[in-house]
Design an enzyme around this catalytic site. Structure first.
Site, PDB file in Angstrom:
ATOM      1  N   LYS A  32      -9.921  -0.405  -9.105  1.00 54.42           N
ATOM      2  CA  LYS A  32      -9.081   0.122 -10.183  1.00 54.42           C
ATOM      3  C   LYS A  32      -7.954  -0.831 -10.554  1.00 54.42           C
ATOM      4  O   LYS A  32      -7.598  -0.942 -11.733  1.00 54.42           O
ATOM      5  CB  LYS A  32      -8.517   1.489  -9.819  1.00 54.42           C
ATOM      6  CG  LYS A  32      -7.509   1.516  -8.682  1.00 54.42           C
ATOM      7  CD  LYS A  32      -6.999   2.913  -8.434  1.00 54.42           C
ATOM      8  CE  LYS A  32      -6.032   2.957  -7.262  1.00 54.42           C
ATOM      9  NZ  LYS A  32      -4.799   2.181  -7.506  1.00 54.42           N
ATOM     10  N   THR A  33      -7.378  -1.527  -9.565  1.00 53.48           N
ATOM     11  CA  THR A  33      -6.296  -2.468  -9.878  1.00 53.48           C
ATOM     12  C   THR A  33      -6.817  -3.603 -10.743  1.00 53.48           C
ATOM     13  O   THR A  33      -6.150  -4.049 -11.682  1.00 53.48           O
ATOM     14  CB  THR A  33      -5.671  -3.027  -8.586  1.00 53.48           C
ATOM     15  OG1 THR A  33      -5.224  -1.948  -7.766  1.00 53.48           O
ATOM     16  CG2 THR A  33      -4.496  -3.926  -8.904  1.00 53.48           C
ATOM     17  N   ASP A 219      -0.911   4.519 -12.919  1.00 58.33           N
ATOM     18  CA  ASP A 219      -1.773   4.370 -11.741  1.00 58.33           C
ATOM     19  C   ASP A 219      -1.550   5.540 -10.786  1.00 58.33           C
ATOM     20  O   ASP A 219      -0.507   6.192 -10.807  1.00 58.33           O
ATOM     21  CB  ASP A 219      -1.440   3.048 -11.048  1.00 58.33           C
ATOM     22  CG  ASP A 219      -2.489   2.647 -10.025  1.00 58.33           C
ATOM     23  OD1 ASP A 219      -3.578   3.246 -10.014  1.00 58.33           O
ATOM     24  OD2 ASP A 219      -2.220   1.712  -9.235  1.00 58.33           O
ATOM     25  N   GLU A 220      -2.538   5.817  -9.931  1.00 64.51           N
ATOM     26  CA  GLU A 220      -2.468   6.880  -8.918  1.00 64.51           C
ATOM     27  C   GLU A 220      -2.036   8.211  -9.542  1.00 64.51           C
ATOM     28  O   GLU A 220      -1.166   8.916  -9.016  1.00 64.51           O
ATOM     29  CB  GLU A 220      -1.491   6.479  -7.790  1.00 64.51           C
ATOM     30  CG  GLU A 220      -1.835   5.190  -7.083  1.00 64.51           C
ATOM     31  CD  GLU A 220      -3.050   5.288  -6.166  1.00 64.51           C
ATOM     32  OE1 GLU A 220      -3.708   6.359  -6.147  1.00 64.51           O
ATOM     33  OE2 GLU A 220      -3.354   4.305  -5.482  1.00 64.51           O
ATOM     34  N   GLN A 250      -8.837  11.749  -3.701  1.00 61.01           N
ATOM     35  CA  GLN A 250      -7.866  11.135  -2.800  1.00 61.01           C
ATOM     36  C   GLN A 250      -6.465  11.706  -2.996  1.00 61.01           C
ATOM     37  O   GLN A 250      -5.472  11.064  -2.647  1.00 61.01           O
ATOM     38  CB  GLN A 250      -7.840   9.617  -2.996  1.00 61.01           C
ATOM     39  CG  GLN A 250      -9.152   8.941  -2.630  1.00 61.01           C
ATOM     40  CD  GLN A 250      -9.058   7.426  -2.660  1.00 61.01           C
ATOM     41  OE1 GLN A 250      -8.480   6.796  -1.779  1.00 61.01           O
ATOM     42  NE2 GLN A 250      -9.636   6.827  -3.684  1.00 61.01           N
ATOM     43  N   ARG A 603     -12.075   4.263   4.264  1.00 56.21           N
ATOM     44  CA  ARG A 603     -11.313   3.086   4.676  1.00 56.21           C
ATOM     45  C   ARG A 603     -12.236   2.071   5.351  1.00 56.21           C
ATOM     46  O   ARG A 603     -11.880   0.905   5.480  1.00 56.21           O
ATOM     47  CB  ARG A 603     -10.210   3.457   5.681  1.00 56.21           C
ATOM     48  CG  ARG A 603      -9.116   4.399   5.219  1.00 56.21           C
ATOM     49  CD  ARG A 603      -8.523   4.035   3.887  1.00 56.21           C
ATOM     50  NE  ARG A 603      -9.219   4.733   2.811  1.00 56.21           N
ATOM     51  CZ  ARG A 603      -9.111   4.409   1.522  1.00 56.21           C
ATOM     52  NH1 ARG A 603      -8.377   3.386   1.163  1.00 56.21           N
ATOM     53  NH2 ARG A 603      -9.762   5.092   0.602  1.00 56.21           N
TER      54      ARG A 603
END
Length: 740
Positions: A32-33, A219-220, A250, A603
């Protein structure tokens, strides 16, 4: 060459959709970044958009810095005009220019937590509110929650009519805000609230920023609260060119005020929104992703998505089932050691994730015994935690009293009315006479003369003397519980730090577990030997911070990180998901826990190991919990080492309690006259003096009506319908309910 050339098809679609509302559902590890930074570069280089007109908002300064650096590399000249900032820094820039419209000077001060606490202390003192019954932090937390939800002083005053506790809170809220304004100061929550207030009260200011920020990216987005949602909604209302990026799967920060509905209902707020799903994962193997997909699919409140990768299936997920938590920690460390010796990994490639901080103790000890360097990320070394150091200081003082640091640490913990001046006089006399600090406490009347100060010191000495007299006749577990009971230490934690009290109490319970295990493993255990062993285990200060280290951390701390090898420890119902979540009437509690499990699984890049202990010691007593329902939601064919007893998926409703089977612990040899001491209990073994229908008072939740009282493994489970806090389930021993 296009800046989008290195993106996959879905990433390109997201990056090229510039006009109108856009929701990018970015699954874990989907890049996403990269999408956000390349989207920004595309806007400038290929769409001809002025950098001045772009606003990109992140949650952390680190994320903002990373995005800024990536954009600079891609765009080069002109990129400095883009606003890339956190929510709070964005608001500060706006308020520095316009807050005078709200009656503040533009050189306002931003108060940190300690500053806010100082203001609150003054407010409570002025209103003559007892801080022992109503601690400052409780008011500050509730005020923060109100601000997150944009609930003003006037809103709270209106809703509080007729309720004493709520009216008191509203009065405190008003006085606190008045105190901030008098000092020309804002707390962190105010930065958002005042910016929203500015925009709603002065439309011309809002319009100015709407014309400035023609394109907004957030973002987020799954972590936004109501105030952040409203801020973005206002800024985007004119042009509606808003792009939000996030993953509802998340969303794990409900306890911080995050509202998952912001991302789930995005299309209701913006009916013409373009939705792009990023499902290709660049981090994990397909086996790991299949497990994550299978677990999260059991949540009802989510956007449908399914992660996939072209990295191949990879290894099966290793499942470890051990008899005890002690063996679980041992197996995890053995696996890490074996992989390191075989040259398959460095220590830094390994992360052990767990649900609660208390779980780190066994893992830390096993790492130390195996000579493995490690780091507790986002937390404190177990033996460095305040509550553990306090109890150990009591034990050291009881053992010999020669540790001046230990005695001085706990002489006024919990508070006994022994002031700094008194302590200084005792310390000065000790230095001049060559005696220990404790020896001088014994002679306090000679040093201080008759008076209250000497009396308070004498009470402390009497307490230590009584505890000293018992050392040879009771177990270490009983000694620790006696300390807790005689000092009301747990009550102090609940009063001074209500939000973290339960976790601190759990940590003390883990110290009790250590004491019980020590006595099991030694024929003639003594307090001195126990303190010696703890000191050796706790001494990790010589570990080089730059060394290759295994990472130990909670699942919440692990969000945003990735590791080649991940170990998920303590996967048992009652621990993860937690007992209170299982017992909750709100199905969202279990869903948030499941999202946390999803975060943990994703993770892992190459190898994932999941472990569960057949028995786990809690507060000195061994209990059995079933394997976590989340493990049972993983398809069996993905697991290596799944025992036959777990092949069937659980038939457990979200609200059903886990099966907890007490197992008689193997305690150290009974000592003479141990029966003369009070039994140590986590809660209360005798039935409480209230029952269904009775009215009771709780220190935090106020008054309520008892719905049920059920006998549990070690304590009575009480369900109470509180007048203001709703239905709560708790242990009678911890709740300390008073019958009205």
């Amino acid at each position: 060459m296009s800046v989008l050339e290195q993106l996959n098809d879905k990433q390109k679609e997201a990056a090229m959709q510039l006009e109108g509302p856009v929701l990018i559902l970015a699954g874990a590890g989907s890049g996403k970044t990269r999408v956000l930074t390349n989207r920004t570069a595309y806007m400038i280089d290929e769409a001809g958009i002025n950098p001045w007109n772009i606003l990109a908002i992140t949650f952390t300064n680190k994320a903002a810095q990373e995005m800024r650096e990536r954009i600079d590399r891609l765009v080069g000249f002109g990129s400095e005009s883009i606003w890339v900032a956190t929510f709070h820094s964005t608001c500060v820039r706006i308020l520095r220019r316009h807050i005078d419209l709200l009656g503040y000077d533009t050189n306002f001060t931003i108060y940190d937590t300690d500053d806010s606490k100082s203001v609150m202390k003054e407010v409570l003192k002025r209103l003559q509110i007892d801080t022992k019954q109503y601690p400052e932090k409780r008011f500050l937390n509730r005020i923060s929650n109100c601000k997150n939800e944009l609930s003003s002083v006037e809103d709270e005053e209106r809703d509080a009519l007729g309720d004493y506790a709520d009216e008191m809170f509203a009065k405190v809220y008003r006085e606190y805000q008045a105190g901030l304004k008098k000092n020309n100061a804002l707390d962190f929550d105010d930065l958002l609230v005042k910016t929203v207030e500015l925009f709603t009260s002065f439309p011309e200011v809002l319009e100015n920023y709407q014309k400035r920020f023609l394109y907004i990216m957030v973002d987020e987005y799954q972590d936004t609260n109501t105030a952040q949602f409203e801020l973005i909604r206002l800024l985007a209302a004119r042009n509606r060119n808003i792009c939000v990026v996030g993953d509802d799967d998340q969303s794990i920060y409900k306890f911080r005020g995050a509202n998952i509905r912001n991302i789930l209902d995005f299309e209701k707020v913006y009916p013409n929104a373009k939705v792009v799903k990023l499902e290709q994962n660049y981090r994990s193997t397909q086996t790991i992703l299949d497990a994550a997909n299978a677990v999260i699919a059991n949540n009802g409140s989510r956007k449908d998505k399914k992660l996939w990768t072209d990295k191949g299936d990879g290894e099966k997920i290793r499942f470890i089932s051990t008899d005890t938590a002690y063996e679980e920690a041992e197996r995890i460390v053995d696996f890490i050691c074996a992989d390191k010796r075989a040259g398959k990994c460095d220590y830094r490639d390994n992360a052990v994730l767990y649900r609660t901080n208390a779980q780190s103790r066994l893992l830390e000890e096993k790492c130390i015994m195996a000579g493995i360097p490690y780091s507790v990320v986002g937390g404190v070394n177990f033996y460095s935690r305040r509550e553990i150091k306090d109890i150990l200081a009591y034990l050291k003082t009881i053992d010999n009293g020669r540790d001046d640091l230990a005695v001085r640490r706990i002489i006024n913990v919990p508070k006994r009315g022994i002031g700094a001046t008194t302590i200084s006089k005792i310390a000065d006399h000790a230095a001049a006479s060559g005696l220990s600090f404790y020896d001088c406490c014994v002679k306090a009347e000679e040093i201080l003369g008759h008076g209250k100060a000497a009396e308070k010191i004498a009470e402390f000495v009497d307490l230590i003397s009584v505890l000293k007299s018992k050392v040879e006749y009771i177990t270490l577990e009983q000694l620790i519980d006696d300390i807790l009971e005689r000092t009301d230490y747990e009550a102090m934690l609940e009063e001074s730090d209500p939000d973290d009290a339960q976790e601190r109490i759990e940590n003390i319970g883990e110290l009790v577990n250590k004491a019980v295990a020590f006595e099991e493993q030694n024929d003639e255990p003594t307090l001195s030997q126990f303190l010696e062993e703890v000191a050796l285990v706790a001494d990790i200060d010589n570990v080089d911070e730059n060394a290759d280290k295994v990472m130990l951390m909670t699942l919440h701390s692990a969000k945003g990180l990735e590791f080649p090898n991940v170990y998920l420890a303590g996967m048992e119902d009652g621990l993860f998901p937690g007992y209170m979540s299982i017992c909750s009437d709100d199905p969202e509690e279990i869903e948030e826990e499941r999202r946390l499990c999803y975060v943990g699984i994703t993770r892992a890049m190459e190898k994932l190991t999941i472990s569960a202990a057949g028995s786990r010691m809690i507060r000195g007593e061994t209990t059995r919990n079933p394997v976590s329902r989340f493990v049972k939601e993983i398809p069996q064919e993905l697991l290596l080492g799944m025992p036959s007893s777990m092949k069937q998926k659980p038939q457990i409703q979200p609200q059903q309690r886990p099966t907890v089977q007490p197992v008689k612990p193997v305690v150290a040899k009974a000592k003479p006259f141990a029966y003369l001491t009070k039994g140590s209990q986590m809660g209360s073994t005798s039935a409480p003096d209230y029952g269904p229908g009775d009215r009771v008072q709780h220190m935090k939740f106020g008054q309520g009506t008892v719905l049920s009282v059920e006998k549990g493994a070690r304590d009575y489970e009480v369900s109470v319908d509180f007048d203001n806090a709703g239905v709560k389930k708790m242990f009678a021993g911890f709740a300390k309910l008073k019958k009205l």
